[in-house]
Design a protein around this motif. Structure first.
Motif, PDB file in Angstrom:
ATOM      1  N   TYR A  42       0.833  -1.200   0.000  1.00  0.00           N
ATOM      2  CA  TYR A  42       0.000   0.000   0.000  1.00  0.00           C
ATOM      3  C   TYR A  42       0.870   1.254   0.000  1.00  0.00           C
ATOM      4  N   PHE A  43       1.938   1.204   0.759  1.00  0.00           N
ATOM      5  CA  PHE A  43       2.750   2.397   0.969  1.00  0.00           C
ATOM      6  C   PHE A  43       3.623   2.743  -0.234  1.00  0.00           C
ATOM      7  N   ASP A  44       3.726   1.813  -1.189  1.00  0.00           N
ATOM      8  CA  ASP A  44       4.469   2.124  -2.411  1.00  0.00           C
ATOM      9  C   ASP A  44       3.773   3.186  -3.245  1.00  0.00           C
ATOM     10  N   ASN A  45       2.468   3.376  -2.998  1.00  0.00           N
ATOM     11  CA  ASN A  45       1.700   4.353  -3.767  1.00  0.00           C
ATOM     12  C   ASN A  45       1.886   5.773  -3.243  1.00  0.00           C
ATOM     13  N   PHE A  46       2.434   5.909  -2.036  1.00  0.00           N
ATOM     14  CA  PHE A  46       2.545   7.221  -1.423  1.00  0.00           C
ATOM     15  C   PHE A  46       3.848   7.914  -1.812  1.00  0.00           C
ATOM     16  N   HIS A  47       3.751   9.226  -1.970  1.00  0.00           N
ATOM     17  CA  HIS A  47       4.944  10.035  -2.197  1.00  0.00           C
ATOM     18  C   HIS A  47       5.744  10.116  -0.893  1.00  0.00           C
ATOM     19  N   PRO A  48       7.021  10.494  -0.955  1.00  0.00           N
ATOM     20  CA  PRO A  48       7.824  10.602   0.276  1.00  0.00           C
ATOM     21  C   PRO A  48       7.135  11.478   1.322  1.00  0.00           C
ATOM     22  N   ILE A  49       7.204  11.040   2.539  1.00  0.00           N
ATOM     23  CA  ILE A  49       6.538  11.751   3.630  1.00  0.00           C
ATOM     24  C   ILE A  49       7.246  13.077   3.905  1.00  0.00           C
ATOM     25  N   GLU A  50       6.451  14.134   4.017  1.00  0.00           N
ATOM     26  CA  GLU A  50       6.983  15.455   4.356  1.00  0.00           C
ATOM     27  C   GLU A  50       6.791  15.676   5.858  1.00  0.00           C
ATOM     28  N   ILE A  51       7.884  15.957   6.554  1.00  0.00           N
ATOM     29  CA  ILE A  51       7.833  16.186   8.005  1.00  0.00           C
ATOM     30  C   ILE A  51       8.361  17.584   8.299  1.00  0.00           C
ATOM     31  N   THR A  52       7.552  18.371   8.942  1.00  0.00           N
ATOM     32  CA  THR A  52       7.962  19.717   9.353  1.00  0.00           C
ATOM     33  C   THR A  52       7.554  19.932  10.805  1.00  0.00           C
ATOM     34  N   GLY A  53       8.091  20.955  11.406  1.00  0.00           N
ATOM     35  CA  GLY A  53       7.736  21.252  12.786  1.00  0.00           C
ATOM     36  C   GLY A  53       8.528  22.426  13.311  1.00  0.00           C
ATOM     37  N   PHE A  54       8.304  22.744  14.576  1.00  0.00           N
ATOM     38  CA  PHE A  54       9.040  23.842  15.186  1.00  0.00           C
ATOM     39  C   PHE A  54       9.018  23.693  16.707  1.00  0.00           C
ATOM     40  N   LEU A  55       9.972  24.349  17.322  1.00  0.00           N
ATOM     41  CA  LEU A  55      10.040  24.440  18.781  1.00  0.00           C
ATOM     42  C   LEU A  55       9.878  25.903  19.151  1.00  0.00           C
ATOM     43  N   LEU A  79       6.445  22.034  21.270  1.00  0.00           N
ATOM     44  CA  LEU A  79       7.002  21.324  20.121  1.00  0.00           C
ATOM     45  C   LEU A  79       5.844  20.867  19.248  1.00  0.00           C
ATOM     46  N   GLN A  80       5.824  21.327  17.999  1.00  0.00           N
ATOM     47  CA  GLN A  80       4.744  20.969  17.074  1.00  0.00           C
ATOM     48  C   GLN A  80       5.319  20.213  15.888  1.00  0.00           C
ATOM     49  N   LEU A  81       4.630  19.161  15.488  1.00  0.00           N
ATOM     50  CA  LEU A  81       5.086  18.298  14.403  1.00  0.00           C
ATOM     51  C   LEU A  81       3.965  18.136  13.390  1.00  0.00           C
ATOM     52  N   GLU A  82       4.319  18.186  12.108  1.00  0.00           N
ATOM     53  CA  GLU A  82       3.346  18.028  11.029  1.00  0.00           C
ATOM     54  C   GLU A  82       3.864  16.992  10.044  1.00  0.00           C
ATOM     55  N   ILE A  83       3.012  16.029   9.694  1.00  0.00           N
ATOM     56  CA  ILE A  83       3.366  14.964   8.756  1.00  0.00           C
ATOM     57  C   ILE A  83       2.342  14.951   7.635  1.00  0.00           C
ATOM     58  N   TYR A  84       2.819  14.943   6.397  1.00  0.00           N
ATOM     59  CA  TYR A  84       1.917  14.996   5.242  1.00  0.00           C
ATOM     60  C   TYR A  84       2.426  14.071   4.145  1.00  0.00           C
ATOM     61  N   THR A  85       1.500  13.349   3.516  1.00  0.00           N
ATOM     62  CA  THR A  85       1.838  12.537   2.363  1.00  0.00           C
ATOM     63  C   THR A  85       0.605  12.399   1.476  1.00  0.00           C
ATOM     64  N   TYR A  86       0.801  11.895   0.278  1.00  0.00           N
ATOM     65  CA  TYR A  86      -0.324  11.815  -0.660  1.00  0.00           C
ATOM     66  C   TYR A  86      -0.025  10.795  -1.753  1.00  0.00           C
ATOM     67  N   THR A  87      -1.100  10.376  -2.411  1.00  0.00           N
ATOM     68  CA  THR A  87      -1.006   9.564  -3.614  1.00  0.00           C
ATOM     69  C   THR A  87      -1.804  10.284  -4.695  1.00  0.00           C
ATOM     70  N   ASP A  88      -2.017   9.606  -5.805  1.00  0.00           N
ATOM     71  CA  ASP A  88      -2.811  10.210  -6.874  1.00  0.00           C
ATOM     72  C   ASP A  88      -4.291  10.304  -6.498  1.00  0.00           C
ATOM     73  N   TRP A  89      -4.696   9.617  -5.431  1.00  0.00           N
ATOM     74  CA  TRP A  89      -6.131   9.550  -5.124  1.00  0.00           C
ATOM     75  C   TRP A  89      -6.483   9.933  -3.691  1.00  0.00           C
ATOM     76  N   ALA A  97       0.842  18.648  18.738  1.00  0.00           N
ATOM     77  CA  ALA A  97       1.737  19.491  19.542  1.00  0.00           C
ATOM     78  C   ALA A  97       1.775  18.981  20.976  1.00  0.00           C
ATOM     79  N   VAL A  98       2.958  19.085  21.569  1.00  0.00           N
ATOM     80  CA  VAL A  98       3.133  18.808  22.985  1.00  0.00           C
ATOM     81  C   VAL A  98       3.810  20.017  23.600  1.00  0.00           C
ATOM     82  N   TRP A  99       3.336  20.423  24.768  1.00  0.00           N
ATOM     83  CA  TRP A  99       3.928  21.602  25.389  1.00  0.00           C
ATOM     84  C   TRP A  99       3.795  21.557  26.909  1.00  0.00           C
ATOM     85  N   GLY A 100       4.717  22.274  27.534  1.00  0.00           N
ATOM     86  CA  GLY A 100       4.639  22.471  28.976  1.00  0.00           C
ATOM     87  C   GLY A 100       3.999  23.814  29.254  1.00  0.00           C
TER      88      GLY A 100
END
Length: 301
Positions: A42-55, A79-89, A97-100
């Protein structure tokens, strides 16, 4: 503590339901499962995962004395983390986010977004899961936008991004030659994150004085799945240089607006109907910066 437990259970339920629905979509819609298709992961259909975030470190203090609150208005290490990926469909996104929190002296976690988006037909978009929703013409004036807001975060000085709280919802957009329709269904009522006294003091009618962190608001919130639901609707069309839109909302007041027989604050039912118009007048070439935005509010029965 009871409210925190309900929040945790609701968040866990949202994540589980979203993931189950996503796996069902993969199973029924993935090209890899089509008859005659080559076997593939299934995962062969997905584009490379984009990971972004900030502190982020954010701090603020009160410039005047408030006997009901601490001198610190906000003290976050986030600390905030964002993960995004997609296929043709299909598209898939997670943002958490996790924070004190130095004001409450607690560690916090929130799933701000976890959704999948697909376009099964040319005329239909579907987005399901926890998502931040908005519409209307205003920036910080929400007349026809009845999606949940986080007023506590806004007033204590967190980034404006956090003013718009997430909804656990399904959004469908229909596109036709006659006009377009956005339909949002929220199976369990999502209230505003309103002023409770935890961070900001407020006027108490019951006590006839300003109260704060020692007098937090406790409410009876409608929270039954598929019973205490919300429906939001927008119909819009571009005519010449103008976008004309009509809105409807059927749910509850987003902040406590009434009391139960026992005197506990609760949320009354609410129906809202509205309209807006905005555009760029062709003869003048001058954009309308304050487009008309109208609404009518009805108490639900």
């Amino acid at each position: 503590m009871q409210c925190d437990e309900k929040k945790d259970k609701s968040e866990a339920a949202t994540i589980i339901v979203t993931l189950v629905l996503f796996l069902m979509v993969i199973f029924f819609e993935s090209p890899a499962l089509a008859v005659g298709a080559e076997k593939a992961s299934y995962f062969d259909n997905f584009h490379p995962i984009e990971i972004t975030g900030f502190l982020e470190e954010r701090a603020g203090v009160r410039t005047t004395n408030d006997p009901e609150q601490k001198n610190i208005s906000v003290l976050d290490s986030r600390l905030q983390l964002e993960i995004y990926t997609y296929t043709d469909w299909v598209e898939l996104k997670y943002k958490g986010a996790v924070w004190g929190d130095g004001v409450t002296e607690k560690g916090e976690y929130e799933t701000r977004e976890i959704w999948f988006f697909l376009r099964p037909y040319e005329f239909l978009d579907v987005k399901i899961g926890r998502q931040v929703l908005t519409w209307g013409t205003g920036d910080l004036v929400f007349i026809n936008d009845l999606f949940p807001k986080d007023w506590q975060s806004y007033f204590i000085g967190r980034d404006k991004e956090y003013l718009k709280a997430p909804s656990d919802a399904a959004k469908m957009s229909f596109f036709t030659n006659l006009g377009n329709i956005d339909l949002v269904y929220t199976p369990q009522f999502d209230a505003d994150r309103y002023i409770t006294g935890e961070y900001i003091s407020y006027w108490s009618e019951a006590e006839q004085r300003i109260v704060g962190q020692n007098d937090k608001v406790f409410v009876d919130k409608p929270d039954d799945w598929f019973q205490d639901e919300e429906i939001a609707l927008r119909l819009y069309k571009n005519i010449s240089n103008y976008e004309i839109a009509f809105y409807g909302y059927f749910g509850f007041w987003k902040q406590p607006s009434s009391q139960t027989e026992s005197g506990r604050a609760t949320f009354s039912k609410l129906n809202v109907y509205g309209a807006s118009i905005r555009g760029l007048p062709a003869p003048l070439g001058v954009k309308i910066h304050n487009p008309a935005d109208f609404f009518v509010t009805f108490l639900g029965c």
